[in-house]
Design an enzyme around this catalytic site. Structure first.
Site, PDB file in Angstrom:
ATOM      1  N   ASN A 279       0.826  -1.203   0.000  1.00 48.64           N
ATOM      2  CA  ASN A 279       0.000   0.000   0.000  1.00 48.64           C
ATOM      3  C   ASN A 279       0.863   1.256   0.000  1.00 48.64           C
ATOM      4  O   ASN A 279       0.486   2.280  -0.574  1.00 48.64           O
ATOM      5  CB  ASN A 279      -0.909   0.018   1.236  1.00 48.64           C
ATOM      6  CG  ASN A 279      -1.898  -1.135   1.234  1.00 48.64           C
ATOM      7  OD1 ASN A 279      -2.128  -1.760   0.201  1.00 48.64           O
ATOM      8  ND2 ASN A 279      -2.472  -1.427   2.387  1.00 48.64           N
ATOM      9  N   ARG A 280       2.022   1.169   0.675  1.00 55.54           N
ATOM     10  CA  ARG A 280       2.925   2.317   0.724  1.00 55.54           C
ATOM     11  C   ARG A 280       3.341   2.748  -0.674  1.00 55.54           C
ATOM     12  O   ARG A 280       3.559   3.938  -0.940  1.00 55.54           O
ATOM     13  CB  ARG A 280       4.162   1.970   1.572  1.00 55.54           C
ATOM     14  CG  ARG A 280       5.084   3.157   1.794  1.00 55.54           C
ATOM     15  CD  ARG A 280       6.312   2.798   2.612  1.00 55.54           C
ATOM     16  NE  ARG A 280       5.993   2.640   4.025  1.00 55.54           N
ATOM     17  CZ  ARG A 280       6.160   1.529   4.716  1.00 55.54           C
ATOM     18  NH1 ARG A 280       6.643   0.465   4.107  1.00 55.54           N
ATOM     19  NH2 ARG A 280       5.857   1.469   5.983  1.00 55.54           N
ATOM     20  N   SER A 281       3.461   1.788  -1.604  1.00 54.95           N
ATOM     21  CA  SER A 281       3.838   2.109  -2.981  1.00 54.95           C
ATOM     22  C   SER A 281       2.807   3.019  -3.630  1.00 54.95           C
ATOM     23  O   SER A 281       3.150   4.009  -4.291  1.00 54.95           O
ATOM     24  CB  SER A 281       3.979   0.825  -3.805  1.00 54.95           C
ATOM     25  OG  SER A 281       4.864  -0.073  -3.206  1.00 54.95           O
TER      26      SER A 281
END
Length: 614
Positions: A279-281
């Site tokens: 999700n950080r991407s």
């Protein structure tokens, strides 16, 4: 002593590098930037030059941590107490700081420690702030970040993830804000980063060599002028520096109003999901795209902003797979081309293709082999070699002793806490010198003709790749020996540049006879030298053990002597795969294991998981 700083706008080329630094200055929540590249391509120069264009920030006057006077939520305890009591807090303005963390920094210098002077003079237990405190609301720059000690990396990870630094040591307990932008530079040839640390960097870029002769000549001209006439050279670029600083200030103001259309968000999501990224991407890509638009004084994100943002935020999160990096770049271009041919209404209803979550073009049999045969170095300092699903056995390494050394700082702290003016025997403290999980590894790969039957070479390559992956995670250094024909060869000495070793293993060819004694001699030489520096290691031989080339004419005696010596400095493992009648042919694997105190592992009979303590 003040260091002369090269003007940021005077750096020739390196457009991606400079843009990555600027977007982090616009939106510090992006999470920093990792800059990879060979030596001497202006990585550190560009980072240090950024200081001249960074905007000013307001801080509470006299605060050790540079707290924001209007951000009550992220203040230190002292500033919160002042704010809660209604007392006025004076404020001052200063530039955002770039705090450098050298590779030689100690954990006490990074996280903070007890002030020895105040403890000795007045018995006061007070925190002496570390680099994480100094870098609050600024940039923490780590040169050669891939060479940093594990315990320091873990502390930095905790602080960047939570935005606070917790110091619990020497009878003090302090929590202070540590909202930092990480900037790291590294040369991949000197080793890789642990995946946990890699993912903490919001974006990554590659520092490039000069593209042509004119660019290289301009670099030389500017450096010579900078060295000979610093004041005059910097004055030439002052207008550009001021304009760039103003761009950052304006971009920060309009950033909250920058929007991203829903179809572009779907475009990003399709790429992230296809390659099974975090999700950080997705979050980072959107932030970077908005910051790029803000730097261009635009309120809407364009497809070109998305292209650049994806390149920055995804490259270092692709599990270090070269093929996958090439695939994702092509995927982005293909989807952008498709986007150009479609109108918005079609795009918003378009479904992405079924994601390929495998390993590219590997055939099914090779993929199955890779899944069934793995070697791991885990957090408990064990090598785990696994085959078919089943039970597991653990073995501890014989004779392992962690190195210790006198810890001057901790000893002084003990003396101060006990109210003594002189160091006594009771104050003496020691610390470990050996990092857990990190161990020197030798891979000795038999490339003789006998490894060509029963897919032995393919199995050996799969085991080698798995061991390299585990070494990457544990930050271990690996040496590679290949042997066939009349002699062995040290393909590469101990290194953390594990991708180069993997390329060498992929390129080996099967040929000739099996010079097993010479391979043992080379391994013994490498292991003995490393043992004197860093202690006991691992030597893993991937061979059928059918040596047939001697050095002096007495092959059995050579193998016994070299094996005995090797066992004094390394844990030796003879890994092979023998099937059918081949298993009854003469082999020296058992002799090597007996003389070295090592073990023999036959993958063809591996019905359970084997753990080898290291």
């Amino acid at each position: 002593m003040n260091r002369k700083t090269f003007p940021f706008s005077a750096v020739v080329g390196q457009d991606d590098l400079k843009l990555a630094l600027l977007v982090n200055s616009v939106d510090p929540t992006i999470g920093g930037v990792l800059i990879k590249g060979p030596k001497g391509v202006a990585k550190s120069t560009a980072v240090r030059a950024l200081a001249s264009v960074l905007p000013e920030i307001e801080i509470v006057k006299g605060c050790r941590f540079g707290c924001d006077p209007i951000d009550n939520e992220n203040m230190c305890d002292d500033c919160k107490a002042k704010s809660g009591s209604g007392r006025s807090m004076d404020k001052i303005s200063r530039k955002m700081r770039i705090v450098e963390l050298p590779v030689s920094a100690t954990l006490d210098r990074v996280v903070g420690s007890l002030s020895i002077r105040k403890a000795i003079e007045g018995g006061d237990l007070e925190l002496h702030p570390g680099l994480l405190a100094e870098a609050n609301r600024g940039i923490l720059y780590i040169d050669e970040v891939n060479l940093l000690d594990d315990n320091i990396i873990d502390s930095i990870l905790d602080a960047t993830a939570s935005g606070i630094n917790i110091v619990e040591r020497e009878s003090i307990s302090v929590i202070h804000p540590s909202r930092i932008i990480l900037v790291g530079t590294m040369n991949p040839e000197e080793g890789e980063l642990r995946p946990q640390f890699l993912d903490r960097f919001g974006i990554s870029v590659e520092a490039e060599l000069p593209g042509n002769e004119d660019e290289l000549l301009e670099i030389v001209r500017r450096v010579q002028e900078f060295d000979s006439n610093y004041a005059g050279f910097t004055a030439q670029f002052q207008v550009e520096e001021d304009e760039l600083s103003e761009r950052i200030v304006m971009a920060r103001k309009i950033l909250p109003d920058v929007s991203v259309e829903s179809q572009l968000l779907r475009f990003i999501a399709a790429i992230v999901l296809k390659y099974s990224l975090s999700n950080r991407s997705m979050i980072t890509t959107v932030k970077v795209a908005r910051a790029i638009a803000a730097l261009s004084s635009r309120n809407e994100v364009s497809i070109e902003d998305i292209r650049t943002a994806l390149k920055f935020s995804l490259r270092h999160r692709l599990k270090n797979q070269k093929k996958q990096q090439e695939n994702v770049e092509q995927e982005i271009e293909d989807r952008i081309s498709s986007l150009d041919r479609q109108d918005d209404s079609k795009l918003s209803g378009e479904e992405s293709e079924s994601p390929d979550r495998g390993n590219g073009n590997k055939n099914s049999s090779e993929r199955k082999e890779s899944e069934n045969l793995r070697v791991n170095i885990d957090a408990k300092n064990e090598v785990k070699l696994s085959g078919k699903t089943g039970t597991s056995h653990s073995y501890r390494r014989i004779g392992q002793k962690d190195g210790v050394t006198f810890d001057f700082y901790s000893s002084m702290i003990s003396m101060a806490k006990n109210g003594r003016k002189r160091l006594s025997f009771r104050d003496i403290q020691f610390r470990d010198t050996v990092s857990r999980g990190s161990v020197p590894i030798i891979i000795a790969l038999d490339t003789s003709r006998s490894m060509g039957v029963f897919q032995r070479m393919q199995t050996a390559k799969n085991i080698s790749r798995s061991l390299i992956t585990s070494a990457y995670i544990s930050r271990s250094r690996v040496a590679l020996i290949t042997f066939s024909g009349t002699a062995g060869e040290i393909a590469t000495n101990y290194t953390r540049n594990l991708s180069s070793i993997e390329n060498l293993i992929d390129a080996v060819e099967i040929r000739g006879r099996t010079p097993l004694p010479h391979a043992l001699m080379l391994a013994n030489g490498l292991s003995s030298e490393e043992f004197r520096k860093n202690g006991r290691g691992i030597a893993m031989f991937l061979t059928d053990g059918r040596g047939n080339v001697s050095i002096s004419g007495n092959m059995k005696q050579e193998i016994e002597d070299f094996s005995t010596d090797l066992g004094k400095t390394s844990d030796v493992y003879m890994v092979h795969s023998s099937k059918g009648s081949q298993r009854f042919l003469p082999t020296f694997n058992d002799t090597i294991a007996r003389c070295s105190g090592g073990r023999v592992i036959n993958l063809a009979e591996l019905e359970h998981e084997i753990r080898i303590g290291i």
